[in-house]
Scaffold this motif. Structure first.
Motif, PDB file in Angstrom:
ATOM      1  N   ILE A 154      54.473 -10.351  19.873  1.00  0.00           N
ATOM      2  CA  ILE A 154      55.740 -10.081  19.186  1.00  0.00           C
ATOM      3  C   ILE A 154      55.492  -9.321  17.888  1.00  0.00           C
ATOM      4  CG2 ILE A 154      57.711 -11.168  18.040  1.00  0.00           C
ATOM      5  CD1 ILE A 154      57.536 -13.382  20.134  1.00  0.00           C
TER       6      ILE A 154
ATOM      7  N   GLU B 197      56.951  -5.711  17.187  1.00  0.00           N
ATOM      8  CA  GLU B 197      57.912  -5.593  16.096  1.00  0.00           C
ATOM      9  C   GLU B 197      57.508  -4.492  15.113  1.00  0.00           C
ATOM     10  OE1 GLU B 197      58.443  -9.215  13.936  1.00  0.00           O
ATOM     11  OE2 GLU B 197      60.460  -8.668  13.307  1.00  0.00           O
ATOM     12  N   HIS B 198      56.208  -4.402  14.834  1.00  0.00           N
ATOM     13  CA  HIS B 198      55.730  -3.382  13.893  1.00  0.00           C
ATOM     14  C   HIS B 198      55.562  -2.025  14.549  1.00  0.00           C
ATOM     15  CE1 HIS B 198      54.834  -5.601  10.150  1.00  0.00           C
ATOM     16  NE2 HIS B 198      54.855  -6.630  10.974  1.00  0.00           N
ATOM     17  N   GLY B 199      55.710  -1.976  15.867  1.00  0.00           N
ATOM     18  CA  GLY B 199      55.625  -0.688  16.543  1.00  0.00           C
ATOM     19  C   GLY B 199      54.211  -0.206  16.803  1.00  0.00           C
TER      20      GLY B 199
ATOM     21  N   ASN C 215      59.767  -2.184  21.359  1.00  0.00           N
ATOM     22  CA  ASN C 215      60.007  -1.861  19.946  1.00  0.00           C
ATOM     23  C   ASN C 215      61.279  -1.016  19.816  1.00  0.00           C
ATOM     24  OD1 ASN C 215      59.457   0.546  17.801  1.00  0.00           O
ATOM     25  ND2 ASN C 215      58.850  -1.438  16.991  1.00  0.00           N
TER      26      ASN C 215
END
Lengths: 214, 401
Positions: A59, A63-65, A187
């Motif tokens: 995750i 989330e941060h790509g 993402n």
């Protein structure tokens, strides 16, 4: 071909199920099978790159790509609450969150505030908040079933697959909290910047899952 | 005992040399764009009364706010957003000013973020607000500013990042929700599932509410993103006069924006529905390759000012300066230019040293003083300064290194 799409898989059972799914879609996952200690593995014919990580880290990476997509259980998604797109319910890795107590324990009786032991404090808090019920939550790292047996907690909120562990310890499910299965997450920027590649893959995956369901 | 005297709070940081230079690059180029479009700078306080952020048309969840009390016990919030305070300023001090108003800002905002997730508590933002017009040209103006910002990222340093600009409109979602019969809790659940494009859970949720044209439309809403073809797909899905009207105006806007910059990647997402927004129509987001979250966001907020007692339409957008600086910083390290000249003066020559330095600085040079005369040449060599002027007694000696 451009940069490969990077997909993070939750190590362990979800990884095996996902790799099996990718193979039925025709991807060559040899590198994943022969990974040794490597953590970033190519699937050259699909312009994909597989990253192996623990569930919560999947995750975080998505989330941060730094990973475009990921496969992770709904349990971890509910606990972490990240900003991402949750496109597909992959159907495997099925189990549920449940509230369990000692057999015949009058959990909802009386006026005292109940204590819940869990590995998933956020899921537990949200569940009881919805009921408008105050509870004390104790975070336990190992076998949560111990807490009610030792008298630390009135009940537990935990993942239940078959219920065997509960039964063997004299516990029973009082209420289901949520159904769990593996999800394909994406993402928020990757979906927009690489829409065609991701949608093509998602479509293939969805077709395969629906085939199985039919 | 002092325990925390050597570090900064989680989610905040000190910016030194290259990092602060990168920020300055971003701030300078955006400021230039905004000023060239006729915007004036506004600075609002870092502390505001909590009430400014607790509105009907948009609120910040209280667990995200840094709060304190003033000396009268009133609740204060550390600025979490710049648009709401600017709406307050416009509705009060600028109430009698001629419209439209064009204001820009460059200031940090603060949000509690989940710990240990690598997110910042303090985010430096720069943005514009165009107040007093509901016209399409106002929307185009703000979108064009967003395009200028995105396309000029890193231009000064010969670095180019792929970007896309995304357009949405919350009116379609609002229209559908208005017609849907469901409890507020169910509606919020639907909104959050559309926002996270959680197709399976959204379908399950809508199954419970029955099969009709509204639930069928809501099912499709989060899938309606991409290029211009989205409008055709949407018309097919919705088949509704009111929504067709919104789609029509969006499509015109989309075409206009595409015509501004032929090379720009413009996308549409009809499923952009954020929770705490004050947006009432157009919403925009900007993405840069290499950053996992939006770097720019904005939209039209026609109800916000009326909450402060001044009913005016407005549109604006904000750029996450830190995010853009991070993207540039991955490919480019600003050089710390050494001063051009070092002046070393012995006792009695200090005034002469300052006079000479001022003359040179007037010509655009960077001049440093040597604080230790005997060590001046070694210092200059180590610092990379190529010219040293030594003032001793009545003599001035220039040394080229």
């Amino acid at each position: 071909m451009g940069k490969p799409l990077r997909i993070a898989l939750t190590k362990g059972r979800l990884e095996k199920d996902t790799v099996a799914l990718l193979e039925t879609l025709g991807y060559d996952c040899t590198a994943v099978h022969e990974k040794g200690r490597r953590l970033i593995l190519p699937i050259p014919d699909g312009n994909l790159e597989v990253v192996l990580a623990k569930a919560a880290d999947v995750i975080t990476y998505v989330e941060h790509g730094v990973c475009d997509m990921g496969v992770v259980g709904k349990d971890t998604l509910m606990e972490m609450n990240g900003k991402l797109f949750e496109l597909v319910n992959l159907g495997f890795g099925k189990c549920k969150f449940a509230l369990a107590t000692k057999k015949n324990y009058p959990f909802y009786d009386g006026f005292g505030v109940k204590t819940i032991a869990t590995k998933y404090p956020n899921v537990t808090r949200a569940f009881f908040e919805n009921k408008g019920m105050d509870v004390d939550i104790v975070k336990i790292e190992g076998s949560v079933e111990l807490a009610p047996l030792l008298g630390l907690a009135d009940g537990i909120v935990d993942i239940v697959e078959t219920g065997t562990t509960l039964k063997e310890n004299g516990l029973e499910v009082v209420e289901d909290v949520a159904q769990i299965s593996a999800r394909l997450i994406v993402n928020t920027v990757s979906l927009k910047m690489r829409q065609q590649e991701i949608e093509a893959l998602v479509q293939k995956v969805e077709e395969k899952i629906n085939d199985k369901a039919d | 005992m002092r325990r925390y005297d050597l570090i900064t709070p989680e989610g905040t940081r000190d910016y030194l040399y290259e990092e602060s230079a990168l920020k300055r690059i971003v701030e300078n180029s955006t400021r230039q764009i905004f000023r060239s479009m006729g915007y004036s700078r506004v600075i609002t306080p870092g502390l505001e009364f909590y009430d400014v952020f607790d509105l009907n048309s948009g609120y910040i969840p209280q667990d995200e706010l840094y709060k304190l009390t003033d000396n009268k016990g009133r609740l204060i919030a550390v600025r979490p957003d710049s648009t709401m305070p600017i709406a307050r300023v416009v509705a009060t001090r600028l109430r009698d000013a001629d419209l439209p108003l064009r204001l820009y800002y460059t200031q940090p905002v603060y949000h509690f973020t989940p710990s240990l997730r690598g997110r910042s508590t303090e985010v430096n933002q720069t943005g514009i607000e165009l107040i007093g017009s509901g016209s399409r040209m106002a929307d185009v103006e703000v979108i064009s500013a967003a395009l200028s910002v995105l396309s000029s990222v890193g231009k000064e340093v010969d670095f180019h990042a792929n970007y896309s600009l995304e357009l949405g409109d919350v009116r379609i979602f609002r229209e559908l929700m208005h017609r849907l019969s469901a409890t507020p809790a169910q509606k919020e659940e639907i909104r959050s599932l559309i926002e996270s494009k959680n197709y399976p859970a959204l379908n399950d949720m809508l199954d419970k509410l029955g099969d009709n044209s509204i639930t069928r439309s809501l099912r499709k809403l989060p899938t309606l993103f991409g290029g211009e073809e989205v409008f055709d797909r949407a018309s097919e899905v919705f088949q509704d006069e009111r929504i067709e009207e919104i789609l029509g105006s969006m499509r015109e806007l989309y075409k206009t924006v595409c015509a501004i910059r032929k090379d720009a990647k413009v996308i549409v997402d009809l499923g952009l529905v954020n929770k705490t927004d004050y947006y009432t129509g157009l919403v925009i987001k900007g993405y840069l390759e290499g950053y996992g979250d939006e770097v720019l966001s904005g939209g039209r907020y026609d109800m916000l000012l009326s909450e402060f007692g001044y009913d005016q339409p407005a549109v604006g957008m904000a750029v996450n300066v830190d995010a853009v600086a991070t993207v540039i910083g991955k490919k480019y390290t600003p050089e710390q230019a050494a001063p051009d000249v070092l002046i070393a003066a012995d006792e009695g020559n200090e005034a002469e040293a300052v006079r000479r330095a001022e003359v040179l600085r007037g010509k655009g040079l960077c001049v440093e003083f040597a604080l230790d005369v005997d060590d001046a040449q070694d210092y200059a060599a180590a610092r990379g300064i190529h010219k040293v002027i030594v003032l001793t007694g009545n003599t001035a000696e220039e040394v080229e290194l």
